[in-house]
Write a protein that holds these residues in place. Structure first.
Motif, short mmCIF file in Angstrom:
data_model
loop_
_atom_site.label_atom_id
_atom_site.label_comp_id
_atom_site.label_asym_id
_atom_site.label_seq_id
_atom_site.Cartn_x
_atom_site.Cartn_y
_atom_site.Cartn_z
N PRO A 151 -5.06 20.44 -7.13
CA PRO A 151 -5.05 20.65 -5.69
C PRO A 151 -3.63 20.65 -5.10
N VAL A 152 -3.09 21.84 -4.89
CA VAL A 152 -1.73 21.97 -4.35
C VAL A 152 -1.84 22.12 -2.84
N TYR A 153 -1.22 21.22 -2.09
CA TYR A 153 -1.29 21.32 -0.63
C TYR A 153 -0.71 22.65 -0.17
N PRO B 185 0.56 12.20 -11.90
CA PRO B 185 -0.62 11.82 -12.68
C PRO B 185 -1.91 12.48 -12.19
N LEU B 186 -1.97 12.81 -10.89
CA LEU B 186 -3.18 13.49 -10.40
C LEU B 186 -3.29 14.88 -11.03
N PHE B 187 -2.19 15.63 -10.98
CA PHE B 187 -2.22 16.98 -11.58
C PHE B 187 -2.50 16.89 -13.08
N GLU C 104 0.91 -1.15 0.00
CA GLU C 104 0.00 0.00 0.00
C GLU C 104 0.94 1.20 0.00
N SER C 105 0.77 2.13 -0.93
CA SER C 105 1.83 3.11 -1.15
C SER C 105 1.41 4.57 -1.06
N HIS C 106 0.11 4.84 -0.81
CA HIS C 106 -0.30 6.24 -0.88
C HIS C 106 -0.43 6.87 0.51
N ASN C 107 0.42 7.85 0.77
CA ASN C 107 0.43 8.53 2.06
C ASN C 107 -0.94 9.06 2.48
N CYS D 221 14.18 4.05 -2.53
CA CYS D 221 14.15 4.86 -3.75
C CYS D 221 13.42 6.19 -3.52
N ALA D 222 13.79 7.17 -4.35
CA ALA D 222 13.15 8.49 -4.37
C ALA D 222 11.76 8.39 -5.03
N ASN D 223 11.07 9.52 -5.17
CA ASN D 223 9.73 9.54 -5.78
C ASN D 223 9.81 9.16 -7.26
N PRO E 11 -3.60 7.53 -10.82
CA PRO E 11 -3.79 8.99 -10.73
C PRO E 11 -4.23 9.50 -9.36
N GLU E 12 -3.53 8.99 -8.32
CA GLU E 12 -3.68 9.54 -6.97
C GLU E 12 -2.37 10.22 -6.57
N LYS E 13 -1.25 9.78 -7.18
CA LYS E 13 0.06 10.37 -6.89
C LYS E 13 0.16 11.68 -7.64
N CYS F 135 12.63 6.29 0.37
CA CYS F 135 13.36 7.32 1.11
C CYS F 135 12.61 7.76 2.36
N GLU F 136 11.30 7.45 2.41
CA GLU F 136 10.46 8.00 3.48
C GLU F 136 10.70 7.36 4.85
N VAL F 137 11.44 6.25 4.88
CA VAL F 137 11.69 5.60 6.17
C VAL F 137 12.55 6.47 7.09
N ARG G 246 9.43 19.74 -1.18
CA ARG G 246 10.12 19.22 -2.36
C ARG G 246 10.27 17.71 -2.32
N ARG G 247 10.42 17.13 -3.49
CA ARG G 247 10.70 15.71 -3.63
C ARG G 247 11.84 15.53 -4.62
N GLU G 248 12.55 14.40 -4.47
CA GLU G 248 13.60 14.01 -5.42
C GLU G 248 12.93 13.07 -6.43
N SER H 262 9.74 21.23 -6.35
CA SER H 262 8.68 21.46 -5.36
C SER H 262 7.33 21.11 -5.99
N VAL H 263 6.33 20.99 -5.14
CA VAL H 263 4.98 20.68 -5.62
C VAL H 263 4.50 21.80 -6.54
N ASP H 264 4.79 23.02 -6.15
CA ASP H 264 4.37 24.17 -6.95
C ASP H 264 5.03 24.13 -8.34
C1 LIG Z 1 -1.65 13.82 -3.95
C2 LIG Z 1 -1.14 15.22 -3.76
C3 LIG Z 1 0.16 15.45 -3.37
N1 LIG Z 1 0.62 16.71 -3.17
C4 LIG Z 1 2.03 16.89 -2.74
C5 LIG Z 1 2.42 16.16 -1.48
C6 LIG Z 1 3.90 15.87 -1.68
O1 LIG Z 1 4.66 17.00 -1.29
C7 LIG Z 1 4.01 15.67 -3.20
C8 LIG Z 1 4.01 14.21 -3.62
O2 LIG Z 1 2.90 13.57 -3.02
P1 LIG Z 1 2.50 12.06 -3.37
O3 LIG Z 1 1.32 11.71 -2.58
O4 LIG Z 1 2.40 11.93 -4.84
O5 LIG Z 1 3.79 11.25 -2.95
P2 LIG Z 1 4.67 11.19 -1.58
O6 LIG Z 1 3.82 11.37 -0.40
O7 LIG Z 1 5.85 12.05 -1.76
O8 LIG Z 1 5.11 9.64 -1.63
C9 LIG Z 1 5.49 9.00 -2.86
O9 LIG Z 1 6.89 8.84 -2.96
C10 LIG Z 1 7.50 8.07 -1.96
C11 LIG Z 1 8.96 7.98 -2.20
C12 LIG Z 1 6.81 6.79 -1.70
O10 LIG Z 1 7.41 5.87 -1.15
C13 LIG Z 1 5.33 6.73 -1.85
O11 LIG Z 1 4.85 5.44 -2.07
C14 LIG Z 1 4.85 7.63 -2.95
O12 LIG Z 1 3.45 7.76 -2.84
O13 LIG Z 1 2.87 16.32 -3.75
C15 LIG Z 1 -0.19 17.83 -3.36
O14 LIG Z 1 0.24 18.99 -3.19
N2 LIG Z 1 -1.48 17.61 -3.76
C16 LIG Z 1 -2.01 16.37 -3.95
O15 LIG Z 1 -3.21 16.24 -4.29
#
Ligand SMILES: Cc1cn([C@H]2C[C@H](O)[C@@H](COP(=O)(O)OP(=O)(O)O[C@H]3O[C@H](C)C(=O)[C@H](O)[C@H]3O)O2)c(=O)[nH]c1=O
Length: 338
Positions: free
Chosen positions: A206-208, A193-195, A83-86, A178-180, A188-190, A125-127, A214-216, A249-251
């Motif tokens: 929807p930008v948090y 693909p969601l954007f 299960e991979s979605h935060n 691994c990185a993102n 299309p939840e990540k 990387c999230e561990v 930021r993500r790598e 960054s997300v932006d």
């Molecule tokens: C879904 C969503 C996300 N975001 C932001 C939140 C994060 O700063 C960034 C990436 O979020 P996302 O949920 O796509 O992924 P991460 O939480 O970084 O985790 C992902 O990368 C790691 C390595 C894994 O191990 C996870 O399995 C994988 O889901 O976009 C938004 O701003 N709006 C949104 O609607």
């Protein structure tokens, strides 16, 4: 002819890995195990013919995995299943501990009982928790585990169980953190693909609220090549980081998607932050380069462009998936302490 068991094979990274493996080892058979949760699609494995034996099932089903390993004389196991979605983990944490921790333990137990040449585990990387946005720090393979969210914690737990099976039972394991990932066929939840699918649908992105987080980023095919490298050349009991050093960054991601589609940046909309939203992750991936000779090959700008175009050209892939995710529109009200 040898056989490899790939778990989570109908998911985003797992299905890319199955294709990658068959391209590289045309004589191998892939036993593709997947529970087919909302995020897995059999269509991801279409056209692969009889070199892929698909089995629907749970990694925690020890009897099933033991039977598959014995029947197909499987030498290698790669565990992508998770299960991979935060966001979903915030709302339903138990689901993550059951699948990621207990599921992995069941899979390991089956591998121990039958005996395999190598068990490779896909981690994240999230561990390590998160980094401050202005930090000079990077996570190395010896950084302490400091998970902050239920998803992080479930993956950290799984890593510990994998290591325990190596130390206690001598199971020949390797782990990659691994990185993102991004690329085609990502559910299309990540965020990418969601954007992209929102923009293609004429909806807002929807930008948090912490939009500078930021993500790598790494292209999924570079990740698959790294997994192959570690599986074949990595030392049992060891961990290897897989990253590119490329951050966005997300932006910035939202802007890249909108620019590529020729849409106005005014389509961005600030929404409530995900509880526990990690600020930043950055991996030191020098070990896999230095010791095993892996390098990422796909530049971020070209990879993102090709990915956005893929979603634009494959509406029939993602349209049926919209609405399948249990996460409803960034509503975190159910996540307060009770
Ligand atoms: C879904 C969503 C996300 N975001 C932001 C939140 C994060 O700063 C960034 C990436 O979020 P996302 O949920 O796509 O992924 P991460 O939480 O970084 O985790 C992902 O990368 C790691 C390595 C894994 O191990 C996870 O399995 C994988 O889901 O976009 C938004 O701003 N709006 C949104 O609607």
């Amino acid at each position: 002819m040898t056989s490899i068991l790939v778990t989570g094979a109908a998911g985003f990274i797992g299905s890319h890995f199955v294709r990658h493996w068959l391209r590289r080892y045309p004589d191998d058979t892939v036993v593709a195990l997947d529970a087919l949760t909302y995020a897995g699609s059999l269509s991801n494995l279409e056209d692969l013919g009889d070199r892929v034996i698909f089995v629907q099932g749970d990694i925690g089903d020890e009897a099933l995995v033991r039977k598959l390993l014995a029947e197909h004389r499987t030498e290698k196991v790669v565990n992508f299943a998770a299960e991979s979605h935060n966001s979903l983990a915030v709302l339903d944490p138990g689901r993550f501990f059951r699948a990621n921790v207990l599921g992995t333990q069941g899979l390991l137990e089956a591998c121990r009982a039958v005996g395999v040449e190598r068990f490779h585990h896909i981690s994240t990387c999230e561990v390590y928790g998160d980094l401050a946005l202005d930090s000079d720090e990077v996570f190395t393979e010896t950084s302490p585990y400091r998970p902050r969210t239920p998803y992080n914690a479930s993956k950290a737990g799984a890593d510990h169980v994998v290591r325990a099976y190596h130390e206690t039972y001598g199971l020949p394991v390797t782990i990659t953190n691994c990185a993102n990932n991004y690329g085609s066929h990502q559910f299309p939840e990540k965020v990418i693909p969601l954007f992209t699918t929102r923009a293609l649908d004429g909806r807002r992105l929807p930008v948090y609220a912490s939009s500078g987080n930021r993500r790598e980023w790494i292209h999924v095919l570079d990740h698959c090549a790294a997994v192959e490298t570690v599986l074949l050349k990595g030392t049992p009991g060891e961990i290897y980081h897989v990253g590119t050093g490329v951050e966005a960054s997300v932006d910035e991601l939202a802007d890249l998607v909108l620019d590529e589609l020729g849409l106005p940046r005014s389509l961005k909309e600030t929404v409530p932050d995900r509880p526990g939203h990690d600020r930043r992750y950055l991996l030191d991936s020098s070990r896999i380069r230095r010791e095993l000779g892996w390098e990422p090959r796909i530049p971020f700008a070209a990879g993102i462009r090709e990915t956005v175009r893929w979603y634009a050209d494959h509406r029939s892939w993602w349209l049926p998936l919209i609405g399948r995710s249990p996460v409803v529109e960034n509503d975190w009200s159910a996540a307060g302490s009770r």
